[in-house]
Scaffold this motif. Structure first.
Motif, PDB file in Angstrom:
ATOM      1  N   TRP A 168      -0.734 -21.588  -5.675  1.00  0.00           N
ATOM      2  CA  TRP A 168       0.702 -21.824  -5.810  1.00  0.00           C
ATOM      3  C   TRP A 168       0.978 -23.263  -6.217  1.00  0.00           C
ATOM      4  CZ3 TRP A 168       3.571 -17.464  -4.267  1.00  0.00           C
ATOM      5  CH2 TRP A 168       2.891 -16.523  -3.467  1.00  0.00           C
ATOM      6  N   ASN A 169       2.050 -23.444  -6.990  1.00  0.00           N
ATOM      7  CA  ASN A 169       2.658 -24.766  -7.133  1.00  0.00           C
ATOM      8  C   ASN A 169       3.787 -24.806  -6.109  1.00  0.00           C
ATOM      9  OD1 ASN A 169       4.100 -27.053  -7.770  1.00  0.00           O
ATOM     10  ND2 ASN A 169       4.042 -26.731  -9.982  1.00  0.00           N
ATOM     11  N   VAL A 170       3.538 -25.461  -4.997  1.00  0.00           N
ATOM     12  CA  VAL A 170       4.502 -25.445  -3.891  1.00  0.00           C
ATOM     13  C   VAL A 170       5.773 -26.200  -4.281  1.00  0.00           C
ATOM     14  CG1 VAL A 170       4.826 -26.085  -1.464  1.00  0.00           C
ATOM     15  CG2 VAL A 170       2.631 -25.252  -2.217  1.00  0.00           C
ATOM     16  N   GLY A 171       5.639 -27.168  -5.206  1.00  0.00           N
ATOM     17  CA  GLY A 171       6.804 -27.945  -5.641  1.00  0.00           C
ATOM     18  C   GLY A 171       7.860 -27.109  -6.338  1.00  0.00           C
ATOM     19  N   THR A 172       7.445 -25.975  -6.942  1.00  0.00           N
ATOM     20  CA  THR A 172       8.421 -25.092  -7.590  1.00  0.00           C
ATOM     21  C   THR A 172       8.484 -23.723  -6.909  1.00  0.00           C
ATOM     22  OG1 THR A 172       6.756 -24.271  -9.157  1.00  0.00           O
ATOM     23  CG2 THR A 172       8.038 -26.178  -9.852  1.00  0.00           C
ATOM     24  N   GLY A 173       7.589 -23.491  -5.940  1.00  0.00           N
ATOM     25  CA  GLY A 173       7.582 -22.207  -5.231  1.00  0.00           C
ATOM     26  C   GLY A 173       7.027 -21.061  -6.045  1.00  0.00           C
ATOM     27  N   GLU A 174       6.190 -21.377  -7.062  1.00  0.00           N
ATOM     28  CA  GLU A 174       5.685 -20.331  -7.964  1.00  0.00           C
ATOM     29  C   GLU A 174       4.202 -20.046  -7.745  1.00  0.00           C
ATOM     30  OE1 GLU A 174       7.779 -20.676 -12.190  1.00  0.00           O
ATOM     31  OE2 GLU A 174       6.890 -22.566 -11.541  1.00  0.00           O
ATOM     32  N   ALA A 175       3.820 -18.773  -7.927  1.00  0.00           N
ATOM     33  CA  ALA A 175       2.400 -18.396  -7.964  1.00  0.00           C
ATOM     34  C   ALA A 175       1.932 -18.601  -9.403  1.00  0.00           C
ATOM     35  CB  ALA A 175       2.236 -16.945  -7.554  1.00  0.00           C
ATOM     36  N   ILE A 176       1.045 -19.574  -9.621  1.00  0.00           N
ATOM     37  CA  ILE A 176       0.609 -19.911 -10.986  1.00  0.00           C
ATOM     38  C   ILE A 176      -0.646 -19.128 -11.362  1.00  0.00           C
ATOM     39  CG2 ILE A 176      -0.025 -21.797 -12.551  1.00  0.00           C
ATOM     40  CD1 ILE A 176       2.806 -22.105 -11.489  1.00  0.00           C
ATOM     41  N   ILE A 177      -1.606 -19.016 -10.420  1.00  0.00           N
ATOM     42  CA  ILE A 177      -2.869 -18.318 -10.698  1.00  0.00           C
ATOM     43  C   ILE A 177      -3.056 -17.215  -9.661  1.00  0.00           C
ATOM     44  CG2 ILE A 177      -5.397 -18.560 -10.775  1.00  0.00           C
ATOM     45  CD1 ILE A 177      -4.908 -21.527 -11.593  1.00  0.00           C
ATOM     46  N   THR A 178      -3.353 -16.015 -10.111  1.00  0.00           N
ATOM     47  CA  THR A 178      -3.678 -14.910  -9.202  1.00  0.00           C
ATOM     48  C   THR A 178      -5.055 -14.371  -9.582  1.00  0.00           C
ATOM     49  OG1 THR A 178      -1.336 -14.335  -9.009  1.00  0.00           O
ATOM     50  CG2 THR A 178      -2.917 -12.686  -8.276  1.00  0.00           C
ATOM     51  N   LEU A 179      -6.005 -14.456  -8.642  1.00  0.00           N
ATOM     52  CA  LEU A 179      -7.368 -13.976  -8.886  1.00  0.00           C
ATOM     53  C   LEU A 179      -7.517 -12.594  -8.262  1.00  0.00           C
ATOM     54  CD1 LEU A 179      -9.291 -17.292  -8.038  1.00  0.00           C
ATOM     55  CD2 LEU A 179      -8.495 -16.525 -10.269  1.00  0.00           C
ATOM     56  N   GLU A 180      -7.446 -11.581  -9.118  1.00  0.00           N
ATOM     57  CA  GLU A 180      -7.557 -10.191  -8.659  1.00  0.00           C
ATOM     58  C   GLU A 180      -8.909  -9.623  -9.104  1.00  0.00           C
ATOM     59  OE1 GLU A 180      -3.317  -8.203  -9.051  1.00  0.00           O
ATOM     60  OE2 GLU A 180      -3.848  -9.229 -10.901  1.00  0.00           O
ATOM     61  N   ASP A 181      -9.311  -8.531  -8.488  1.00  0.00           N
ATOM     62  CA  ASP A 181     -10.507  -7.760  -8.903  1.00  0.00           C
ATOM     63  C   ASP A 181     -11.810  -8.561  -8.862  1.00  0.00           C
ATOM     64  OD1 ASP A 181      -8.685  -5.702  -9.454  1.00  0.00           O
ATOM     65  OD2 ASP A 181      -8.373  -6.455 -11.485  1.00  0.00           O
ATOM     66  N   MET A 182     -11.820  -9.692  -8.170  1.00  0.00           N
ATOM     67  CA  MET A 182     -13.063 -10.473  -8.049  1.00  0.00           C
ATOM     68  C   MET A 182     -13.791 -10.134  -6.753  1.00  0.00           C
ATOM     69  SD  MET A 182     -12.312 -14.279  -9.475  1.00  0.00           S
ATOM     70  CE  MET A 182     -11.944 -14.582 -11.202  1.00  0.00           C
ATOM     71  N   HIS A 183     -13.022  -9.720  -5.752  1.00  0.00           N
ATOM     72  CA  HIS A 183     -13.595  -9.418  -4.435  1.00  0.00           C
ATOM     73  C   HIS A 183     -13.300  -7.961  -4.077  1.00  0.00           C
ATOM     74  CE1 HIS A 183     -12.959 -13.799  -4.488  1.00  0.00           C
ATOM     75  NE2 HIS A 183     -14.062 -13.852  -3.769  1.00  0.00           N
ATOM     76  N   PRO A 184     -14.345  -7.143  -3.886  1.00  0.00           N
ATOM     77  CA  PRO A 184     -14.112  -5.730  -3.570  1.00  0.00           C
ATOM     78  C   PRO A 184     -13.755  -5.494  -2.103  1.00  0.00           C
ATOM     79  CG  PRO A 184     -16.460  -6.169  -3.683  1.00  0.00           C
ATOM     80  CD  PRO A 184     -15.782  -7.449  -4.022  1.00  0.00           C
ATOM     81  N   ASP A 185     -13.893  -6.535  -1.284  1.00  0.00           N
ATOM     82  CA  ASP A 185     -13.666  -6.371   0.157  1.00  0.00           C
ATOM     83  C   ASP A 185     -12.996  -7.628   0.716  1.00  0.00           C
ATOM     84  OD1 ASP A 185     -13.792  -5.196   2.710  1.00  0.00           O
ATOM     85  OD2 ASP A 185     -15.738  -4.304   2.270  1.00  0.00           O
ATOM     86  N   VAL A 186     -12.840  -7.677   2.043  1.00  0.00           N
ATOM     87  CA  VAL A 186     -12.136  -8.780   2.710  1.00  0.00           C
ATOM     88  C   VAL A 186     -12.813 -10.122   2.407  1.00  0.00           C
ATOM     89  CG1 VAL A 186     -11.457  -9.725   4.965  1.00  0.00           C
ATOM     90  CG2 VAL A 186     -11.312  -7.275   4.547  1.00  0.00           C
ATOM     91  N   ILE A 187     -11.987 -11.124   2.096  1.00  0.00           N
ATOM     92  CA  ILE A 187     -12.485 -12.492   1.875  1.00  0.00           C
ATOM     93  C   ILE A 187     -12.526 -13.197   3.228  1.00  0.00           C
ATOM     94  CG2 ILE A 187     -12.050 -14.675   0.679  1.00  0.00           C
ATOM     95  CD1 ILE A 187     -10.339 -12.928  -1.337  1.00  0.00           C
ATOM     96  N   TYR A 188     -13.695 -13.741   3.583  1.00  0.00           N
ATOM     97  CA  TYR A 188     -13.840 -14.410   4.890  1.00  0.00           C
ATOM     98  C   TYR A 188     -13.372 -15.859   4.857  1.00  0.00           C
ATOM     99  CZ  TYR A 188     -16.684 -10.534   6.693  1.00  0.00           C
ATOM    100  OH  TYR A 188     -17.129  -9.313   7.136  1.00  0.00           O
TER     101      TYR A 188
END
Length: 482
Positions: A168-188
């Protein structure tokens, strides 16, 4: 003769020279603890505690939502049940993290699927806080991991049980990068490297991944530990990765990996046999890593060097009570006059107990070998610069005269005008200065706003004329019915 030489070599190995061999751990006196705190019982393997040179934050039990305490460091002793909390989440809080560039800004992730960022008053809370500066919504399941970028201002990473990572860019409240489909299960867990150009992750599928978040690509991926229980992976200052996990026989392990060649670990250390997840806390200045097991009553520390066997056991600090969680003070918050090289905030069931690690020295002078220049609170990049591809190493400060906190700039969120999205694409190719969000609307957006207001007025007129027509028709219908 050969036997004697081997014995001498073994002796040299045993008495390996290190200035941290005699690190001495000591819990503070009872009156310096924080008592009567109901530490959270939520089943999640985070540290439940975050510390900076001003405040200690602790996730607590809360009815009807999630909450955490923010205590000024000097506010030790019994904490009253009515003490104000940060209580804006509607589900239990799972993770908290202080901003490294502003000691009054903290982020929290929760079971309610949101990330919230809070600005804490300079002297702590006077009343409970339920309104965050910004709410970041993008995860579809609970958010269990929060970590700020080490060198870029207002860049925050979150990972949820939807197996997604959002930056996120917290200064604007936006999600800039979303990393999907890289982890098939829970991220520890997720950890940034020293300059924040890469992240490493540990996942339930037993793999560790090295990811370039801006290119959205996996650079390296390797199976780290055979056991089914949770792992952790952290970057070291030299770019190598340290992991904690379990063997197939449920033995707890510590492994070191070179990211240039991750087929085999550089070394694997068997620690013991126990159930608790090993939480690693790393000091990049001294290359000492502290391992705290959840539910353990000990802290083990190791020194990491360039020569084999790379990971050298130093000592173990043992207490009677098991730890529910652990906070780790940044280097700039330590007392250099007492040769303090680490300070932990150990969570018991109903209290928080500071533990001080010192290196005994006879001289009262500043020990520059223990305190090389360390990362200061100044960011080396703005968020926009980092998202555009720039990297910046941490800006270092000297601790010779102790750390003197400067004035924190007020944290502001400038939401982008929705109308600006319809502006022509020429702005996309403009300079970073033009990209930064201006609180005053541009001429184009003003004309667009006028057009929309005119359209709304004409729609209102249309609705009112239709209402009149409906009334007339209803009157006619009633006459016909009679």
């Amino acid at each position: 003769m050969l036997v004697k030489l081997r014995q001498l070599a073994n002796m040299r190995r045993v008495v390996r020279q290190s200035k941290f061999r005699h690190v001495f751990g000591q819990a503070v006196k009872n009156d310096q603890c924080y008592d009567d705190i109901r530490v959270s019982r939520v089943t999640w393997d985070s540290a439940f505690c975050a510390v900076n040179p001003k405040f200690v934050a602790i996730i607590i039990e809360a009815s009807g939502g999630g909450a955490f305490l923010i205590l000024p460091l000097h506010k030790s002793g019994r904490i009253d049940k009515s003490y104000p909390t940060v209580c804006g989440h509607t589900g239990p809080v799972l993770d908290i993290d202080w901003c490294p560039h502003n000691d009054q800004v903290i982020a929290s992730g929760s079971e309610d699927c949101t990330v919230m960022v809070w600005q804490i008053p300079e002297n702590g809370l006077v009343t409970s806080m339920s309104e965050p500066v910004v709410v970041l919504e993008g995860h579809s399941k609970r958010v269990g991991i929060i970590t700020w970028h080490p060198t870029a201002r207002n860049v925050l990473l979150s990972a949820g049980c939807d197996n997604q990572i959002i930056i996120w860019n917290v200064g604007t409240g936006e999600a800039i990068i979303t990393l999907e489909d890289m982890h098939p299960d829970v991220i520890y867990n997720v950890c940034w490297n020293r300059n924040g150009s890469l992240i490493c992750t540990a996942c339930k599928d037993k793999f560790i991944r090295v990811i370039d978040p801006r290119k959205e690509t996996i650079i390296e991926k390797e199976k780290a530990h055979e056991g089914a229980r949770p792992m952790r992976a952290i970057f070291l200052a030299d770019g190598n990765i340290l992991t904690t996990g379990f063997s197939r026989m449920s033995e707890r392990q510590l492994a070191l990996w070179n990211i240039q060649n991750m087929e085999e670990p550089l070394t694997v250390n068997e620690v013991d046999t126990s159930n608790g997840v090993l939480l690693p806390f790393y000091d990049p200045d001294t290359n000492v890593v502290y391992i705290c097991g959840k539910g353990d009553s000990s802290i083990r520390y190791f020194e990491i060097t360039d020569e084999a066997p790379y990971v050298h056991f130093l000592n173990t600090f043992v207490t009677k009570e098991p730890q529910r969680g652990m906070g780790y003070m940044p280097k700039r918050g330590l007392d250099v006059n007492k040769c303090e090289i680490a300070r932990f905030y150990k969570l018991h069931e109903r209290k928080c107990e500071p533990i001080v690690m010192t290196v005994p020295r006879k001289s009262d002078l500043f020990q520059d070998d223990l305190y090389p220049d360390t990362a200061g609170p100044e960011a080396s990049l703005e968020a926009e610069e980092w998202f555009e591809g720039k990297n910046g190493d941490p800006i270092l400060i000297s601790l010779k005269n102790g750390y003197v906190p400067g004035k924190n700039r007020e944290f502001k969120v400038v939401k982008k005008n929705i109308l600006d999205h319809k502006v022509t694409k020429n702005t996309e190719n403009s300079s970073p200065a033009n990209k930064s969000v201006s609180p005053t609307p541009s001429a184009k957006s003003e004309t667009k706003l006028e057009e929309i207001l005119k359209e709304i007025k004409s729609l209102k007129d249309l609705v009112s004329s239709q209402e009149k027509r409906i009334i007339q028709l209803e009157e006619q219908m009633s006459k016909i019915a009679i």
